[in-house]
Scaffold this motif. Structure first.
Motif, short mmCIF file in Angstrom:
data_model
loop_
_atom_site.label_atom_id
_atom_site.label_comp_id
_atom_site.label_asym_id
_atom_site.label_seq_id
_atom_site.Cartn_x
_atom_site.Cartn_y
_atom_site.Cartn_z
N PRO A 1 22.08 16.27 -54.21
CA PRO A 1 22.76 15.65 -53.07
C PRO A 1 21.80 15.45 -51.91
O PRO A 1 20.63 15.85 -51.97
CB PRO A 1 23.86 16.65 -52.73
CG PRO A 1 23.35 17.95 -53.23
CD PRO A 1 22.52 17.63 -54.44
N ALA A 2 22.31 14.86 -50.83
CA ALA A 2 21.45 14.53 -49.70
C ALA A 2 20.87 15.79 -49.07
O ALA A 2 21.56 16.81 -48.93
CB ALA A 2 22.25 13.74 -48.67
N ALA A 3 19.60 15.69 -48.66
CA ALA A 3 18.92 16.77 -47.91
C ALA A 3 19.07 18.11 -48.60
O ALA A 3 19.29 19.13 -47.96
CB ALA A 3 19.44 16.82 -46.47
N TYR A 4 18.93 18.13 -49.91
CA TYR A 4 19.11 19.35 -50.68
C TYR A 4 17.83 20.18 -50.66
O TYR A 4 16.71 19.65 -50.81
CB TYR A 4 19.47 19.01 -52.12
CG TYR A 4 19.74 20.23 -52.98
CD1 TYR A 4 21.03 20.71 -53.15
CD2 TYR A 4 18.71 20.91 -53.61
CE1 TYR A 4 21.30 21.83 -53.92
CE2 TYR A 4 18.94 22.04 -54.38
CZ TYR A 4 20.24 22.49 -54.54
OH TYR A 4 20.49 23.59 -55.29
N ARG A 5 17.99 21.48 -50.53
CA ARG A 5 16.85 22.40 -50.57
C ARG A 5 17.33 23.74 -51.10
O ARG A 5 18.33 24.28 -50.65
CB ARG A 5 16.24 22.56 -49.18
CG ARG A 5 14.90 23.30 -49.15
CD ARG A 5 14.43 23.43 -47.72
NE ARG A 5 13.12 24.02 -47.61
CZ ARG A 5 11.98 23.37 -47.42
NH1 ARG A 5 12.01 22.04 -47.32
NH2 ARG A 5 10.82 23.99 -47.30
N ARG A 6 16.59 24.28 -52.08
CA ARG A 6 16.93 25.58 -52.69
C ARG A 6 15.69 26.45 -52.65
O ARG A 6 14.61 26.04 -53.10
CB ARG A 6 17.42 25.35 -54.13
CG ARG A 6 17.79 26.61 -54.88
CD ARG A 6 18.64 26.27 -56.12
NE ARG A 6 17.97 25.36 -57.04
CZ ARG A 6 17.30 25.74 -58.14
NH1 ARG A 6 17.21 27.04 -58.42
NH2 ARG A 6 16.75 24.86 -58.93
N GLU A 7 15.83 27.66 -52.13
CA GLU A 7 14.69 28.54 -51.94
C GLU A 7 15.00 29.95 -52.41
O GLU A 7 16.12 30.44 -52.23
CB GLU A 7 14.30 28.63 -50.46
CG GLU A 7 13.85 27.35 -49.82
CD GLU A 7 13.51 27.55 -48.35
OE1 GLU A 7 12.84 26.66 -47.78
OE2 GLU A 7 13.91 28.58 -47.77
N LEU A 8 14.00 30.58 -52.99
CA LEU A 8 14.01 32.02 -53.21
C LEU A 8 13.01 32.62 -52.24
O LEU A 8 11.81 32.39 -52.34
CB LEU A 8 13.63 32.37 -54.65
CG LEU A 8 13.36 33.85 -54.94
CD1 LEU A 8 14.54 34.73 -54.58
CD2 LEU A 8 12.97 34.06 -56.40
N ASP A 9 13.53 33.37 -51.29
CA ASP A 9 12.70 34.02 -50.28
C ASP A 9 12.30 35.40 -50.82
O ASP A 9 13.12 36.31 -50.90
CB ASP A 9 13.47 34.15 -48.97
CG ASP A 9 12.60 34.62 -47.81
OD1 ASP A 9 11.74 35.50 -48.04
OD2 ASP A 9 12.79 34.13 -46.69
N LEU A 10 11.05 35.54 -51.23
CA LEU A 10 10.58 36.79 -51.81
C LEU A 10 10.53 37.91 -50.78
O LEU A 10 10.73 39.08 -51.12
CB LEU A 10 9.20 36.60 -52.44
CG LEU A 10 9.06 35.51 -53.51
CD1 LEU A 10 7.62 35.45 -54.00
CD2 LEU A 10 10.00 35.76 -54.67
#
Length: 854
Positions: A147-156
């Motif tokens: 989807p728009a402006a999608y961002r997925r992060e794993l913050d270690l």
């Protein structure tokens, strides 16, 4: 020491973030969270998000000793062993292998999934094909297309998966997922930055419900709703047996009448604003939230599997009550995230690594492809190093089981190799980063499990081999399976290997070497002592007067007989002798520390060690793997067990054994430039120990090969590398054997540490050598590492280098000792005292060594 020089200032630390710009399409695209016991893979879907949940105590089967070669060896297993040895002595290897198959006694049990937690936005319609079925559980896969402006992060650093996206109506949503160790719950929180959100929350069990998920009464309120939160609880049962995929059993998952693990799942859903209700859907209850600004979902679990004793108590009401109590306690806390963050950062924050360079503003999949084309990106090595530490924190905590082949993350009823404890390298590799990565408490679960494995292994040693002590073979599980694996038709190349306990017991010595913890050594000493007792009974006198092993294999490898057929069983393989010598060295070295008074055992151990043949070099310059000069069946085989005393052992390095070190390097060269993911990690560590900086760089580059990238986007496969068997990493940076195995991620962390500092050598006068930058790749000319633990209880407080040369190093020690600090051939001898000591290293004016008492 404190320095006022500009280079001593702490750099701004780059965030340790794994980033992808699309929801997970495959399980290996998801990001893992865990608290040692409870783990989840976070897919990041925006229509339906899937959190695939595991509990590390969920295994098939139950405690119980397996039959030891019951029908296959009616004359008794010791008679079978004696006949196999006779056949080997006369050179009839095929007949000996046939005999040894008769000792095979079944398979380990399998690690199991628990549930899927499904979070659905009812305003979003998933595209066709967005649902995936995993072992009979229909679970929504992430949306096809981001989807728009999608961002997925794993913050270690924080131990949190963050996802953000903009809905079709223009509203921005954010979601965080974490697994709290202090509160023992999985926490998912979704927030609408502007406007409100609707959410349906459902739990899909990976196993049949024993007690269906339903609103829970906590004894003081109406069922289901408590202070604005909805609470549900249900109970499932694990299978009684799962056969491995290579066993060829049609009905691999059995749900019989015998005992197996009972597991309860409890759920709490709370919203800010809006309405929360429980609807009854075709697949069970759905918690429907409408018009909220924020939704918090908690999931807790409990089982009747007591990890401390390896037993099942079978009390369903107790299990349900424990799961519900955990969620109830967490549900009323306002500081869940703060408690989790403080706990996680207290471990992850102990070690910092900076290898220079600026990280490109790209998602991981693009960075991996770019790196495969040769673009510099030292930040990928930093992420790989710290991901291994993160997975250690997430997958192994005091009181849990040690990590298995999948860590604690597995979606399959019949996982690859049963996701068991494979003891001929993999479970050992899982523990490699814990000590050097200053995560000592994360090493404890392995030692505690070894205490229990040794109990089973004593029976196997006695009844199968007539030996004292304890033995373990190629595979084990949560229940301590220790017998030879197989059903009478399986390959002796992996089944006929009674050295699992010999290798595993060295972790008792490692723990003491890094920590100096005498109490822990005494507590786990029976594991090491009794593994040595078995070894001494297993050794046999050879015709030349030496002691050796028969039968003997080199794990999972084969050689060619004169007629060209492949064989795996022989006598006195190099790996056997190397592990035997290493264990006996540990026994004799540490016996005075614990006050071992079995003089007969120690006398036998000393005499046996002196009669073990040393490694030898083949005419072609490689280190011999077999007792004879026979051709390998696979020149590029993934195992390199005969290099054991290079790494993880410590006896062979370019200074102490230059000829053998050169032969080990030639062996690695002959193995080729590529392999499976975990093997590349091991080879990286071996290259580091051999001070082969170019080899370290080459194996790290091979490890970071993106196995799931479009081949059209990658450079051509290197000559001699089979593309279909090539390992590396998935776009999530998880290790691809393939399939996924966590050991490669953990092994590469240890290998990178070995390239930066080594402290395994102790001189004749007892002074420990700390070798700085022994195998620094040219691509890391400037950098800094802080916080590594070293053998001897030393702590690398700070190490900075510039242009490939040490600029500053600071060490601490727990007690006064003499340390030799080394870079290349420059050495400085320093006595640790109660006040800081500064000395110069070589003739470099800017180099300082600061060593203080810890």
């Amino acid at each position: 020491m404190t320095s006022s020089s500009p280079s001593a200032a702490a750099p701004a630390r780059a965030r340790l973030v794994l980033r992808l710009d699309a929801p997970a399409r495959e399980w290996t695209d998801a990001f893992p969270v865990g608290n040692g016991r409870l783990g989840a893979m976070c897919f990041g879907g925006t229509g339906t998000d899937r959190l695939q949940v595991n509990d590390d105590t969920c295994w098939s089967g139950a405690p119980g000793d397996p039959d030891l070669a019951p029908a296959a060896a009616p004359e008794g297993p010791q008679a079978v062993l004696a006949d196999a040895r006779r056949l080997l002595d006369v050179g009839d290897v095929p007949a000996a292998e046939t005999q040894l198959r008769r000792l095979q006694s079944g398979f380990s049990q399998a690690y199991q999934p628990l549930v899927d937690l499904l979070l659905t936005d009812p305003s979003v319609i998933d595209l066709p094909g967005a649902n995936a079925q995993v072992d009979g559980v229909v679970a929504a896969r992430a949306d096809l297309g981001a989807p728009a402006a999608y961002r997925r992060e794993l913050d270690l650093d924080d131990g949190v998966v963050r996802t953000a996206w903009t809905r079709a109506d223009g509203h921005r949503l954010r979601q965080t997922v974490l697994a709290s160790h202090p509160d023992q719950v999985l926490v998912a929180e979704r927030v609408a930055d502007d406007g409100t959100l609707d959410l349906d929350v459902r739990v899909a069990a990976a196993h049949p419900w024993v007690r269906a998920l339903a609103p829970a009464r906590d004894g003081s309120s109406a069922p289901g709703t408590v202070d604005g939160a909805v609470r549900l609880v249900g109970l499932v049962r694990m299978p009684t047996r799962v056969w491995p995929d290579y066993a060829g059993v049609a009905e691999a998952v059995e749900r019989g009448d015998g005992p197996s693990v009972l597991a309860a799942v409890a759920l709490a859903v709370r919203a800010d604003g809006g309405e929360v209700r429980v609807d009854v859907g075709p697949d069970g209850p759905v918690v429907a939230v409408r018009g909220a600004s924020r939704v918090q979902v908690l999931l807790g679990s409990a089982t009747d599997h007591d990890v401390r004793t390896g037993t099942l108590h079978g009390d369903a009401e107790r299990v349900v009550g424990e799961a519900l109590a955990t969620v109830v306690a967490a549900d009323v806390r306002a500081d869940l995230r703060d408690r989790h963050g403080a706990d996680h950062r207290a471990l992850m924050g102990r070690v910092h690594l900076d290898l220079g360079g600026d990280a490109p503003d790209l998602p991981l999949d693009a960075r991996l492809v770019r790196h495969a084309h040769g673009a510099p990106d030292p930040g990928l090595a930093v992420l790989a190093f710290q991901l291994g530490r993160y997975l250690t924190v997430a997958g192994s905590r005091p009181g849990t089981l040690p990590m298995n082949l999948q860590g604690i993350w597995n979606p399959w009823h019949q996982p690859p190799w049963n996701a068991n404890y494979t003891t001929n390298i993999n479970v050992e590799m899982n523990a490699w980063p814990a000590l050097v990565g200053d995560l000592v408490e994360c090493h404890e679960p392995l030692l505690d499990w070894l205490d229990r494995l040794a109990v089973s292994g004593r029976r196997t040693a006695r009844e199968l081999y007539g030996a004292r002590g304890w033995v373990a073979h190629h595979n084990s599980d949560a229940w301590g399976f220790s017998a030879p694996t197989g059903l009478g038709e399986d390959s002796p190349s992996w089944s006929c290997w009674p050295f699992g306990g010999v290798w595993l017991a060295t972790h008792v010595a490692d723990h003491h070497d890094w920590t100096g913890d005498d109490e822990a050594l005494r507590r786990h000493w029976p594991v090491l002592r009794d593994a040595a007792a078995f070894l001494l009974d297993w050794l046999v006198e050879r015709p030349d007067g030496t002691l050796g092993t028969a039968p003997s294999t080199s794990p999972e490898h084969q050689y060619l007989l004169p007629d060209g057929t492949a064989a795996s069983v022989g006598t006195s393989t190099t790996a056997d002798l190397a592990m035997a010598r290493d264990l006996l060295d540990h026994l004799l070295r540490l016996a005075p520390v614990v006050g071992e008074d079995d003089t007969d055992l120690l006398t036998r151990a000393s005499a046996a060690r002196d009669r073990l043949p040393a490694e030898r070099v083949l005419p072609d310059g490689r280190l011999a793997e077999w007792s004879g000069d026979v051709p390998d069946a696979e020149h590029d085989h993934r195992h390199q067990s005969h290099l054991f005393r290079v790494y993880p052992g410590t006896a062979i390095d370019p200074d102490t054994a230059p000829a053998l070190a050169a032969a080990a390097r030639a062996t690695l060269d002959a193995r080729g430039p590529d392999s499976t993911g975990w093997s590349l990690a091991w080879r990286l560590a071996l290259r580091a120990r051999l001070r082969d900086a170019d080899g370290v760089a080459a194996h790290l580059a091979a490890f970071l090969h993106p196995v799931d990238a479009d081949p059209a986007d990658l450079p051509p496969t290197p000559p001699g590398v089979e593309p279909t068997h090539r390992g590396g990493v998935y776009r999530s940076l998880l290790c691809a054997h393939p399939p996924f195995q966590v050991d490669g991620n953990l092994g590469v962390t240890a290998g990178i540490a070995e390239a930066l500092v080594q402290a395994h050598r102790v001189g004749p006068d007892g002074a420990r050598e700390v070798h700085l930058l022994p195998a620094l790749p040219a691509a890391w000319p400037t950098g800094r590492v802080q916080g590594l633990r070293l053998r001897g209880g030393l702590h690398l407080v700070d190490l900075r280098w510039r242009d490939g040369r040490v600029e500053h190093v600071a060490l601490t020690a727990p007690a006064p000792c003499t340390v030799v600090v080394r870079e290349d051939d420059h050495r400085a001898r320093v006595v640790v005292g109660s006040t800081p000591t500064t000395t110069r290293l070589g003739d470099q004016a800017s180099v300082e060594v600061s060593i203080t008492k810890r």
